[in-house]
Design a protein around this motif. Structure first.
Motif, PDB file in Angstrom:
ATOM      1  N   ILE A   1      -5.878   6.916  -2.129  1.00 10.72           N
ATOM      2  CA  ILE A   1      -5.452   7.880  -1.113  1.00 10.72           C
ATOM      3  C   ILE A   1      -5.190   9.210  -1.801  1.00 10.72           C
ATOM      4  CG2 ILE A   1      -3.747   8.406   0.667  1.00 10.72           C
ATOM      5  CD1 ILE A   1      -3.304   5.438   1.029  1.00 10.72           C
ATOM      6  N   ILE A   2      -5.900  10.239  -1.368  1.00 10.39           N
ATOM      7  CA  ILE A   2      -5.774  11.572  -1.957  1.00 10.39           C
ATOM      8  C   ILE A   2      -4.914  12.419  -1.033  1.00 10.39           C
ATOM      9  CG2 ILE A   2      -7.035  13.642  -2.648  1.00 10.39           C
ATOM     10  CD1 ILE A   2      -9.331  11.851  -3.506  1.00 10.39           C
ATOM     11  N   CYS A   3      -3.742  12.805  -1.522  1.00 10.12           N
ATOM     12  CA  CYS A   3      -2.722  13.470  -0.696  1.00 10.12           C
ATOM     13  C   CYS A   3      -2.589  14.939  -1.056  1.00 10.12           C
ATOM     14  CB  CYS A   3      -1.368  12.779  -0.881  1.00 10.12           C
ATOM     15  SG  CYS A   3      -1.320  11.077  -0.300  1.00 10.12           S
ATOM     16  N   GLY A   4      -2.490  15.775  -0.040  1.00  8.72           N
ATOM     17  CA  GLY A   4      -2.219  17.181  -0.228  1.00  8.72           C
ATOM     18  C   GLY A   4      -0.740  17.481  -0.100  1.00  8.72           C
ATOM     19  N   PRO A   5      -0.359  18.753  -0.191  1.00  4.74           N
ATOM     20  CA  PRO A   5       1.056  19.129  -0.208  1.00  4.74           C
ATOM     21  C   PRO A   5       1.712  19.213   1.163  1.00  4.74           C
ATOM     22  CG  PRO A   5      -0.326  21.065  -0.504  1.00  4.74           C
ATOM     23  CD  PRO A   5      -1.252  19.888  -0.485  1.00  4.74           C
ATOM     24  N   GLY A   6       0.933  19.092   2.251  1.00  6.87           N
ATOM     25  CA  GLY A   6       1.492  19.251   3.587  1.00  6.87           C
ATOM     26  C   GLY A   6       1.773  17.932   4.273  1.00  6.87           C
ATOM     27  N   ASN A   7       1.873  17.998   5.595  1.00  9.55           N
ATOM     28  CA  ASN A   7       2.197  16.802   6.363  1.00  9.55           C
ATOM     29  C   ASN A   7       1.089  15.751   6.350  1.00  9.55           C
ATOM     30  OD1 ASN A   7       4.728  17.733   7.048  1.00  9.55           O
ATOM     31  ND2 ASN A   7       4.022  18.760   8.896  1.00  9.55           N
ATOM     32  N   ASN A   8      -0.166  16.178   6.209  1.00  8.38           N
ATOM     33  CA  ASN A   8      -1.232  15.190   6.047  1.00  8.38           C
ATOM     34  C   ASN A   8      -1.002  14.348   4.797  1.00  8.38           C
ATOM     35  OD1 ASN A   8      -2.708  15.958   8.340  1.00  8.38           O
ATOM     36  ND2 ASN A   8      -4.639  15.744   7.245  1.00  8.38           N
ATOM     37  N   GLY A   9      -0.535  15.009   3.742  1.00  5.30           N
ATOM     38  CA  GLY A   9      -0.219  14.276   2.528  1.00  5.30           C
ATOM     39  C   GLY A   9       0.912  13.290   2.741  1.00  5.30           C
ATOM     40  N   GLY A  10       1.917  13.688   3.536  1.00  2.00           N
ATOM     41  CA  GLY A  10       2.995  12.769   3.874  1.00  2.00           C
ATOM     42  C   GLY A  10       2.494  11.571   4.650  1.00  2.00           C
TER      43      GLY A  10
ATOM     44  N   LEU B   1     -11.896   5.534   0.059  1.00  2.00           N
ATOM     45  CA  LEU B   1     -10.997   6.668  -0.139  1.00  2.00           C
ATOM     46  C   LEU B   1     -10.363   7.058   1.185  1.00  2.00           C
ATOM     47  CD1 LEU B   1     -13.191   9.030  -2.394  1.00  2.00           C
ATOM     48  CD2 LEU B   1     -11.666   7.180  -3.112  1.00  2.00           C
ATOM     49  N   VAL B   2      -9.103   7.471   1.127  1.00  2.00           N
ATOM     50  CA  VAL B   2      -8.421   8.019   2.301  1.00  2.00           C
ATOM     51  C   VAL B   2      -8.150   9.497   2.036  1.00  2.00           C
ATOM     52  CG1 VAL B   2      -6.386   7.924   3.794  1.00  2.00           C
ATOM     53  CG2 VAL B   2      -7.405   5.797   2.924  1.00  2.00           C
ATOM     54  N   ASP B   3      -8.630  10.322   2.916  1.00  2.00           N
ATOM     55  CA  ASP B   3      -8.527  11.775   2.814  1.00  2.00           C
ATOM     56  C   ASP B   3      -7.294  12.258   3.567  1.00  2.00           C
ATOM     57  OD1 ASP B   3      -8.842  14.556   3.104  1.00  2.00           O
ATOM     58  OD2 ASP B   3     -10.346  14.303   4.693  1.00  2.00           O
ATOM     59  N   ALA B   4      -6.209  12.491   2.827  1.00  2.00           N
ATOM     60  CA  ALA B   4      -4.985  13.057   3.393  1.00  2.00           C
ATOM     61  C   ALA B   4      -4.688  14.384   2.698  1.00  2.00           C
ATOM     62  CB  ALA B   4      -3.819  12.089   3.233  1.00  2.00           C
ATOM     63  N   LEU B   5      -5.740  15.146   2.444  1.00  2.00           N
ATOM     64  CA  LEU B   5      -5.622  16.354   1.626  1.00  2.00           C
ATOM     65  C   LEU B   5      -5.261  17.589   2.446  1.00  2.00           C
ATOM     66  CD1 LEU B   5      -5.919  17.456  -1.260  1.00  2.00           C
ATOM     67  CD2 LEU B   5      -8.374  17.779  -0.793  1.00  2.00           C
ATOM     68  N   PHE B   6      -6.136  17.991   3.363  1.00  2.00           N
ATOM     69  CA  PHE B   6      -5.902  19.186   4.181  1.00  2.00           C
ATOM     70  C   PHE B   6      -5.914  18.814   5.659  1.00  2.00           C
ATOM     71  CE2 PHE B   6      -8.533  21.170   0.635  1.00  2.00           C
ATOM     72  CZ  PHE B   6      -7.425  21.545  -0.098  1.00  2.00           C
TER      73      PHE B   6
ATOM     74  N   LEU C   1      -7.401  12.277 -12.177  1.00  2.00           N
ATOM     75  CA  LEU C   1      -8.426  11.837 -11.232  1.00  2.00           C
ATOM     76  C   LEU C   1      -9.749  11.672 -11.967  1.00  2.00           C
ATOM     77  CD1 LEU C   1      -8.943  11.322  -8.173  1.00  2.00           C
ATOM     78  CD2 LEU C   1      -9.680  13.716  -8.032  1.00  2.00           C
ATOM     79  N   PRO C   2     -10.370  10.487 -11.887  1.00  2.00           N
ATOM     80  CA  PRO C   2     -11.689  10.313 -12.500  1.00  2.00           C
ATOM     81  C   PRO C   2     -12.711  11.277 -11.896  1.00  2.00           C
ATOM     82  CG  PRO C   2     -10.728   8.195 -11.892  1.00  2.00           C
ATOM     83  CD  PRO C   2      -9.869   9.252 -11.262  1.00  2.00           C
ATOM     84  N   GLN C   3     -13.787  11.492 -12.615  1.00  2.00           N
ATOM     85  CA  GLN C   3     -14.885  12.283 -12.076  1.00  2.00           C
ATOM     86  C   GLN C   3     -15.443  11.584 -10.827  1.00  2.00           C
ATOM     87  OE1 GLN C   3     -16.044  15.396 -13.152  1.00  2.00           O
ATOM     88  NE2 GLN C   3     -14.108  15.239 -14.285  1.00  2.00           N
TER      89      GLN C   3
ATOM     90  N   LEU D   1      -6.532  22.002  -6.408  1.00  2.00           N
ATOM     91  CA  LEU D   1      -6.948  20.984  -5.441  1.00  2.00           C
ATOM     92  C   LEU D   1      -8.467  20.811  -5.342  1.00  2.00           C
ATOM     93  CD1 LEU D   1      -4.386  21.749  -2.590  1.00  2.00           C
ATOM     94  CD2 LEU D   1      -4.266  19.973  -4.327  1.00  2.00           C
ATOM     95  N   LYS D   2      -9.221  21.625  -6.080  1.00  2.00           N
ATOM     96  CA  LYS D   2     -10.677  21.510  -6.037  1.00  2.00           C
ATOM     97  C   LYS D   2     -11.175  20.139  -6.499  1.00  2.00           C
ATOM     98  CE  LYS D   2     -12.168  26.340  -6.260  1.00  2.00           C
ATOM     99  NZ  LYS D   2     -12.850  27.372  -7.082  1.00  2.00           N
ATOM    100  N   PRO D   3     -10.634  19.579  -7.599  1.00  2.00           N
ATOM    101  CA  PRO D   3     -11.114  18.253  -8.007  1.00  2.00           C
ATOM    102  C   PRO D   3     -10.886  17.193  -6.929  1.00  2.00           C
ATOM    103  CG  PRO D   3      -9.915  19.300  -9.804  1.00  2.00           C
ATOM    104  CD  PRO D   3      -9.690  20.140  -8.584  1.00  2.00           C
ATOM    105  N   ALA D   4      -9.791  17.312  -6.197  1.00  2.00           N
ATOM    106  CA  ALA D   4      -9.501  16.341  -5.147  1.00  2.00           C
ATOM    107  C   ALA D   4     -10.533  16.425  -4.030  1.00  2.00           C
ATOM    108  CB  ALA D   4      -8.099  16.577  -4.598  1.00  2.00           C
ATOM    109  N   LEU D   5     -10.868  17.632  -3.588  1.00  2.00           N
ATOM    110  CA  LEU D   5     -11.864  17.782  -2.534  1.00  2.00           C
ATOM    111  C   LEU D   5     -13.245  17.366  -3.028  1.00  2.00           C
ATOM    112  CD1 LEU D   5     -12.464  18.598   0.355  1.00  2.00           C
ATOM    113  CD2 LEU D   5     -12.766  20.959  -0.426  1.00  2.00           C
ATOM    114  N   ASP D   6     -13.580  17.706  -4.273  1.00  2.00           N
ATOM    115  CA  ASP D   6     -14.867  17.288  -4.836  1.00  2.00           C
ATOM    116  C   ASP D   6     -14.984  15.771  -4.879  1.00  2.00           C
ATOM    117  OD1 ASP D   6     -15.699  19.882  -5.183  1.00  2.00           O
ATOM    118  OD2 ASP D   6     -15.237  19.965  -7.329  1.00  2.00           O
ATOM    119  N   ALA D   7     -13.888  15.093  -5.193  1.00  2.00           N
ATOM    120  CA  ALA D   7     -13.905  13.630  -5.226  1.00  2.00           C
ATOM    121  C   ALA D   7     -14.244  13.069  -3.857  1.00  2.00           C
ATOM    122  CB  ALA D   7     -12.554  13.105  -5.706  1.00  2.00           C
ATOM    123  N   LEU D   8     -13.669  13.655  -2.813  1.00  2.00           N
ATOM    124  CA  LEU D   8     -13.929  13.187  -1.456  1.00  2.00           C
ATOM    125  C   LEU D   8     -15.373  13.457  -1.035  1.00  2.00           C
ATOM    126  CD1 LEU D   8     -10.624  14.484   0.159  1.00  2.00           C
ATOM    127  CD2 LEU D   8     -11.225  12.078  -0.174  1.00  2.00           C
ATOM    128  N   ILE D   9     -15.921  14.569  -1.474  1.00  2.00           N
ATOM    129  CA  ILE D   9     -17.265  14.962  -1.048  1.00  2.00           C
ATOM    130  C   ILE D   9     -18.349  14.223  -1.820  1.00  2.00           C
ATOM    131  CG2 ILE D   9     -18.901  16.889  -0.939  1.00  2.00           C
ATOM    132  CD1 ILE D   9     -16.519  18.745  -0.439  1.00  2.00           C
TER     133      ILE D   9
END
Length: 267
Positions: free
Chosen positions: A90-99, A159-164, A146-148, A176-184
């Motif tokens: 689960i990839i979490c961002g700093p906002g409420n989606n991350g929560g 993967l669970v996208d709780a980033l943005f 985070l692995p490549q 946060l670019k590596p996190a978004l790249d991982a999801l994509i």
């Protein structure tokens, strides 16, 4: 991001064709809803709806976040059960989606998953600190590196996208670019919370290189970017089972009913 997210209990009115949570067609004991009648929230209405929940109905952030995270975990388990997708990141961002993602991590461990969380930009707030603490106590692996993207398949199945969420505005912060790249680019199925990370809440993806989720869990009501003509070849669930009847009426929401005690419904 504000909590634009919680759908309430679907009371199916068996004696009528209209349900307060969806347009119903009933025959005997069987009811179905007209999918083309489901409506979608603009960003403005989603924000206003949240404020009504807080101000008029006196819900707290952590109360709503708990319901959102449970809905996310439930929908993921419906589509990618632990029996076939045991390991989840689960990839979490700093906002409420991350929560929401932190709450989902805890529930997914109870559903039988081996869960890891990547949380690169942590929120210095007691609520988020407590959610992270709970994850650790439940055995969630909090990873700092985070692995490549191409290496994620070696360790995880989903993967669970709780980033943005819908309040995201480009450009993506460097941290946060590596996190978004991982999801994509991981090649793994991605389950997005409310809005696929990086998408415009109303227009959807802005390029061919945008995130292509396999599953979207809309919260409260689907946003405009989740219309079928935009959200193509994506499993779509609605979660929360929470909105008060007054909210449904105020925003003229037409939403599908939940079955029995289910917390999510597939659209």
């Amino acid at each position: 991001m504000l909590l634009n997210r919680f759908l309430g209990g679907g009371i199916v009115l068996r004696l009528a064709n209209i349900c307060s949570y969806g347009v119903m067609a009933c025959s005997g004991s069987q009811c179905s809803y007209s999918a083309d009648k489901v409506n979608y929230l603009t960003q403005e209405n989603a924000v206003a709806l949240d404020q009504d929940l807080f101000n008029e109905y006196k819900f707290s952030v952590d109360q709503l976040m708990e319901l959102a995270g449970l809905s996310v975990a439930t929908a993921v388990a419906r589509v990618y059960p632990a029996t076939t997708h045991k390991s989840a990141l689960i990839i979490c961002g700093p906002g409420n989606n991350g929560g929401d993602g932190l709450v989902a991590a805890r529930h997914m461990t109870l559903f039988g998953y081996s869960v890891a969380v990547y949380y690169p930009k942590r929120t210095a707030n007691t609520l988020y600190e407590n959610l992270l603490w709970q994850c650790e106590k439940f055995g969630v692996n909090i990873i700092n590196d985070l692995p490549q993207p191409e290496e994620l398949k070696n360790e995880y199945k989903v993967l669970v996208d709780a980033l943005f969420g819908f309040s995201f505005k480009p450009p993506v912060r460097e941290a946060l670019k590596p996190a978004l790249d991982a999801l994509i680019y991981s090649g793994l199925p991605v389950c997005s919370v409310d809005i696929p990370s990086g998408w415009h809440v109303e227009k959807g993806p802005d390029s061919e290189n945008s995130l292509k989720p396999a599953l979207l869990i809309s919260l409260s009501a689907p946003k405009l970017c989740a219309k079928p003509e935009i959200l193509k070849n994506v499993k779509h669930f609605l979660g929360g089972r929470f909105l008060p009847p007054g909210i449904v009426q105020k925003y003229n929401l037409t939403l599908p009913p939940y079955q029995a005690q289910d917390q999510v419904v597939e659209l």
